[in-house]
Design a protein around this motif. Structure first.
Motif, PDB file in Angstrom:
ATOM      1  N   PRO A  96      -7.381  10.611   8.745  1.00  0.00           N
ATOM      2  CA  PRO A  96      -7.233   9.444   7.875  1.00  0.00           C
ATOM      3  C   PRO A  96      -5.768   9.167   7.541  1.00  0.00           C
ATOM      4  O   PRO A  96      -4.980  10.104   7.353  1.00  0.00           O
ATOM      5  CB  PRO A  96      -8.024   9.841   6.619  1.00  0.00           C
ATOM      6  CG  PRO A  96      -9.039  10.811   7.114  1.00  0.00           C
ATOM      7  CD  PRO A  96      -8.351  11.586   8.205  1.00  0.00           C
ATOM      8  N   PRO A  97      -5.388   7.889   7.482  1.00  0.00           N
ATOM      9  CA  PRO A  97      -3.983   7.526   7.263  1.00  0.00           C
ATOM     10  C   PRO A  97      -3.339   8.176   6.046  1.00  0.00           C
ATOM     11  O   PRO A  97      -2.193   8.636   6.114  1.00  0.00           O
ATOM     12  CB  PRO A  97      -4.033   5.999   7.123  1.00  0.00           C
ATOM     13  CG  PRO A  97      -5.248   5.589   7.874  1.00  0.00           C
ATOM     14  CD  PRO A  97      -6.234   6.699   7.697  1.00  0.00           C
ATOM     15  N   ASN A  98      -4.049   8.222   4.906  1.00  0.00           N
ATOM     16  CA  ASN A  98      -3.460   8.814   3.702  1.00  0.00           C
ATOM     17  C   ASN A  98      -3.130  10.288   3.920  1.00  0.00           C
ATOM     18  O   ASN A  98      -2.079  10.770   3.488  1.00  0.00           O
ATOM     19  CB  ASN A  98      -4.405   8.664   2.501  1.00  0.00           C
ATOM     20  CG  ASN A  98      -4.376   7.272   1.903  1.00  0.00           C
ATOM     21  OD1 ASN A  98      -5.172   6.429   2.287  1.00  0.00           O
ATOM     22  ND2 ASN A  98      -3.450   7.013   0.999  1.00  0.00           N
ATOM     23  N   SER A 161      -5.545   1.646   0.024  1.00  0.00           N
ATOM     24  CA  SER A 161      -6.347   1.147   1.152  1.00  0.00           C
ATOM     25  C   SER A 161      -7.363   0.128   0.661  1.00  0.00           C
ATOM     26  O   SER A 161      -7.683   0.070  -0.528  1.00  0.00           O
ATOM     27  CB  SER A 161      -7.097   2.304   1.818  1.00  0.00           C
ATOM     28  OG  SER A 161      -6.221   3.299   2.268  1.00  0.00           O
ATOM     29  N   SER A 162      -7.892  -0.644   1.591  1.00  0.00           N
ATOM     30  CA  SER A 162      -9.048  -1.482   1.275  1.00  0.00           C
ATOM     31  C   SER A 162     -10.295  -0.704   1.670  1.00  0.00           C
ATOM     32  O   SER A 162     -10.212   0.299   2.380  1.00  0.00           O
ATOM     33  CB  SER A 162      -8.985  -2.801   2.055  1.00  0.00           C
ATOM     34  OG  SER A 162      -9.301  -2.567   3.415  1.00  0.00           O
ATOM     35  N   ALA A 163     -11.430  -1.183   1.241  1.00  0.00           N
ATOM     36  CA  ALA A 163     -12.681  -0.502   1.586  1.00  0.00           C
ATOM     37  C   ALA A 163     -12.912  -0.515   3.093  1.00  0.00           C
ATOM     38  O   ALA A 163     -13.580   0.358   3.642  1.00  0.00           O
ATOM     39  CB  ALA A 163     -13.845  -1.171   0.861  1.00  0.00           C
ATOM     40  N   LEU A 206      -4.477  -8.039   4.438  1.00  0.00           N
ATOM     41  CA  LEU A 206      -4.053  -6.677   4.750  1.00  0.00           C
ATOM     42  C   LEU A 206      -3.777  -5.885   3.475  1.00  0.00           C
ATOM     43  O   LEU A 206      -3.099  -6.360   2.560  1.00  0.00           O
ATOM     44  CB  LEU A 206      -2.779  -6.697   5.600  1.00  0.00           C
ATOM     45  CG  LEU A 206      -2.892  -7.249   7.026  1.00  0.00           C
ATOM     46  CD1 LEU A 206      -1.530  -7.234   7.707  1.00  0.00           C
ATOM     47  CD2 LEU A 206      -3.901  -6.451   7.836  1.00  0.00           C
ATOM     48  N   SER A 207      -4.314  -4.687   3.428  1.00  0.00           N
ATOM     49  CA  SER A 207      -4.058  -3.786   2.293  1.00  0.00           C
ATOM     50  C   SER A 207      -2.657  -3.205   2.419  1.00  0.00           C
ATOM     51  O   SER A 207      -1.994  -3.328   3.454  1.00  0.00           O
ATOM     52  CB  SER A 207      -5.079  -2.651   2.281  1.00  0.00           C
ATOM     53  OG  SER A 207      -4.855  -1.798   3.408  1.00  0.00           O
ATOM     54  N   ASP A 311     -10.686  -2.888  -5.584  1.00  0.00           N
ATOM     55  CA  ASP A 311     -11.113  -3.318  -4.251  1.00  0.00           C
ATOM     56  C   ASP A 311     -11.209  -2.148  -3.274  1.00  0.00           C
ATOM     57  O   ASP A 311     -12.036  -2.152  -2.361  1.00  0.00           O
ATOM     58  CB  ASP A 311     -10.147  -4.363  -3.683  1.00  0.00           C
ATOM     59  CG  ASP A 311     -10.228  -5.691  -4.417  1.00  0.00           C
ATOM     60  OD1 ASP A 311     -11.240  -5.913  -5.113  1.00  0.00           O
ATOM     61  OD2 ASP A 311      -9.285  -6.495  -4.305  1.00  0.00           O
ATOM     62  N   SER A 312     -10.371  -1.143  -3.464  1.00  0.00           N
ATOM     63  CA  SER A 312     -10.343  -0.006  -2.528  1.00  0.00           C
ATOM     64  C   SER A 312     -11.599   0.858  -2.617  1.00  0.00           C
ATOM     65  O   SER A 312     -11.980   1.512  -1.655  1.00  0.00           O
ATOM     66  CB  SER A 312      -9.112   0.859  -2.774  1.00  0.00           C
ATOM     67  OG  SER A 312      -9.301   1.713  -3.886  1.00  0.00           O
ATOM     68  N   LYS A 313     -12.200   0.883  -3.824  1.00  0.00           N
ATOM     69  CA  LYS A 313     -13.382   1.726  -4.065  1.00  0.00           C
ATOM     70  C   LYS A 313     -13.092   3.210  -3.823  1.00  0.00           C
ATOM     71  O   LYS A 313     -13.999   4.006  -3.586  1.00  0.00           O
ATOM     72  CB  LYS A 313     -14.582   1.269  -3.224  1.00  0.00           C
ATOM     73  CG  LYS A 313     -15.063  -0.141  -3.523  1.00  0.00           C
ATOM     74  CD  LYS A 313     -16.268  -0.496  -2.659  1.00  0.00           C
ATOM     75  CE  LYS A 313     -16.883  -1.826  -3.049  1.00  0.00           C
ATOM     76  NZ  LYS A 313     -16.000  -2.981  -2.903  1.00  0.00           N
TER      77      LYS A 313
END
Length: 585
Positions: A96-98, A161-163, A206-207, A311-313
């Motif tokens: 995952p990017p994070n 991030s976005s969902a 884009l997030s 929004d990211s949840k």
């Protein structure tokens, strides 16, 4: 729990929630053909990239302990990398990017442990050890670039991030795995490709994470440096692809100056890039990164920052003007008529912190059901609560044992008996706790006395919002490892027999015991049973030339005939050209 990988001065600083992404390097699974592919690519790279790569590349290969002759062992790389303050860990493909960014923030390179197949020798859609070890590692020997990489990780790990971002990550991961596996069906690949393309077209705005991934792609992965007329390569995706490293220098690939606008330029990881960005120097990369960070919620906060987290949840943190930090999954924000945040709420486990250190007694066990707090100044009172001295607090009735009604400018009303307050070392009040407390906004009940003690965070505004927890230990093992695993290629007996021939050639070269008879025997098997394999005859020709054996004429003619297959033409031509260069040397 003991970590399942080797710790050194760098990796021992990694937070425990990142440990689960680290896998044991499957060195014994690399076939002799894998080793030959590594050697072919690296010999080509060193020959060609010496002319077109940034000056740090060739020097960096030596500094980071990367051999042209064999796939590197992670332990060996780490012994050398620690000299420049870095380390490397082995992971299973894309993570995952994070998490990827967070590893980078701790000066740790994540290296995909798989090795590309011979069918993808020029370019692989999946991250592999050539891309990571031979692409990323050498350039970090440059101090300016290494600091950019570390800082990028530090900032990127906080990007919201976005969902849909995680869904895109999983879709790309699956597609790259299927494309690299020779046993995948055409239908499987097409369906995975369609999913990625659909997501790309339906991502919406884009997030922050999507934008910073774009910046990462156009610099760390596919960056050029120098002038538009005479750029050099420093991006790992180009350094590790013998196909794209040549393609990118052609006029057909547009070269544009690197600016913050690259954040809005998305990419397709499965295809060669139609345009590339050129930075004048490594310092400019850091300048653009800071420009982007200045636009991120971690520095701007406010209502937009809270909305990004909602929004990211996903787990995120807001910091109020006092320095108190609220970490959790944000579910709601109430605004006033001026569209200013006046109350914020999380759902589920929440932790409170100050200066990235959890406040004692305010972890997720205590705030298990969520947290809510007003934001702003009290109505009709000029001094914000955070700036009130003990005398001011007493004057306004905000004092231990006092029943108080606090009405905020946005209309939030807190009525209850003050229990205590929490201050930071500088004396700023961070938190006020009440019993028998009711919190309302008009007719909307936000907290009921039956729910227990009400802890009210103090602050007039949200100054920061970012992904993840303020204190990295507050939520324990955060993040998850993808359930889609890289496919372990199943080799047939036919494949294994071919690889055994590669192993014989490798041993001959390494042990220096070469005979024309052995070369002839191996060539007879290859030419009769493995007519589609071009790399092994090339390695045999190299040994024949070195020994000045007469069989070199037969091998040369055999390879010339193989060039009629367009799949191999360029690969064989490049290999023969390199052998001639070594002869001249």
């Amino acid at each position: 729990m003991e970590p399942h990988f080797e710790l050194n001065e760098v990796t021992k600083k990694l937070p425990k929630h990142l440990h689960k992404f680290v896998v044991k390097q499957p060195y014994e699974e690399y076939t002799a053909q894998n080793q030959a592919v590594w050697r072919y690519v690296m010999r080509m790279n060193v020959d060609y990239l010496g002319k077109v790569a940034h000056g740090s590349y060739i020097e960096g290969l030596k500094k980071t302990g990367i051999s042209v002759e064999q796939i590197p062992h992670m332990q060996g790389m780490n012994r050398i990398l620690k000299e420049i303050g870095w380390a490397a860990v082995s992971v299973d493909g894309f993570i995952p990017p994070n998490a990827f960014m967070e590893f980078q923030a701790y000066n740790v390179l994540v290296i995909a442990s798989d090795m590309r197949t011979i069918d993808h020798i020029e370019y692989t859609p999946a991250p592999d050890i050539i891309h990571e070890a031979a692409g990323h590692a050498p350039i970090i020997a440059n101090p300016e670039y290494a600091e950019y990489l570390r800082r990028f990780g530090e900032i990127g790990a906080k990007a919201i991030s976005s969902a849909k971002d995680y869904e895109m990550y999983e879709a790309i991961r699956l597609l790259s795995i299927l494309k690299e596996d020779p046993n995948s069906t055409k239908k499987e690949i097409e369906e995975a490709q369609e999913k990625v393309e659909w997501l790309q077209e339906n991502m919406g705005k884009l997030s922050e994470m999507a934008q910073i991934r774009n910046l990462h792609w156009w610099t760390v992965e596919y960056g050029l440096i120098g002038t538009l007329q005479n750029p050099k390569i420093y991006g790992a995706g180009l350094l590790s692809s013998i196909g794209e490293s040549k393609w990118c220098m052609k006029e057909e690939v547009e070269k544009v100056p690197y600016t913050i606008e690259a954040a809005n330029m998305s990419f397709d990881i499965t295809k060669p890039q139609p345009q590339l960005f050129v930075t004048p120097d490594f310092a400019h990369l850091s300048l653009v990164l800071e420009q982007f960070a200045n636009k991120m919620a971690i520095r701007t906060g406010g209502l937009k920052g809270i909305e990004k987290l909602i929004d990211s949840k996903n787990l995120g943190t807001i910091e109020l003007s006092t320095g108190i930090q609220i970490s959790g999954v944000f579910k709601n924000v109430i605004t006033d008529e001026n569209n200013k945040a006046i109350y914020v709420q999380t759902a589920g486990p929440t932790a409170l912190a100050n200066r990235d250190k959890e406040l004692i007694g305010h972890g997720i066990a205590y705030h298990a059901e969520g947290f809510g707090s007003p934001i702003g100044k009290l109505k009709g009172i000029n001094i914000p609560i955070e700036n009130m001295s003990p005398r001011d607090l007493k004057a306004y009735g905000i004092y231990e044992g006092e029943q108080v009604t606090l009405e905020f400018e946005g209309g939030i009303k807190v009525v209850g008996e003050v229990i205590t307050g929490t201050r930071d070392l500088r004396g700023k009040i961070l938190l006020i706790s009440f019993k028998n407390c009711t919190v309302t906004h008009g007719d909307n009940l936000l907290f009921h006395p039956d729910w227990g003690v009400y802890d009210m965070a103090v602050g007039v505004e949200v100054i920061s919002a970012f992904a993840g927890s303020a204190d990295i230990v507050s939520f324990g093992d955060v993040g998850k490892v993808s359930e889609t695993k890289t496919h372990k290629i199943q080799y047939s007996e036919f494949d294994k027999k071919l690889y055994s021939l590669y192993e014989k050639v490798r041993r001959m070269r390494e042990e220096g015991v070469v005979s024309e008879e052995k070369i002839q025997d191996i060539f007879n098997e290859v030419s009769s049973q493995f007519k589609n394999d071009w790399l092994l005859p090339l390695e045999l020709l190299e040994l024949a030339i070195a020994g000045n054996f007469s069989i070199k004429e037969m091998l040369g003619e055999y390879l010339e005939n193989m060039k009629s297959n367009k799949s191999y033409t360029t690969l064989i031509e490049n290999g023969l050209l390199l052998l001639r260069k070594y002869q001249e040397i």
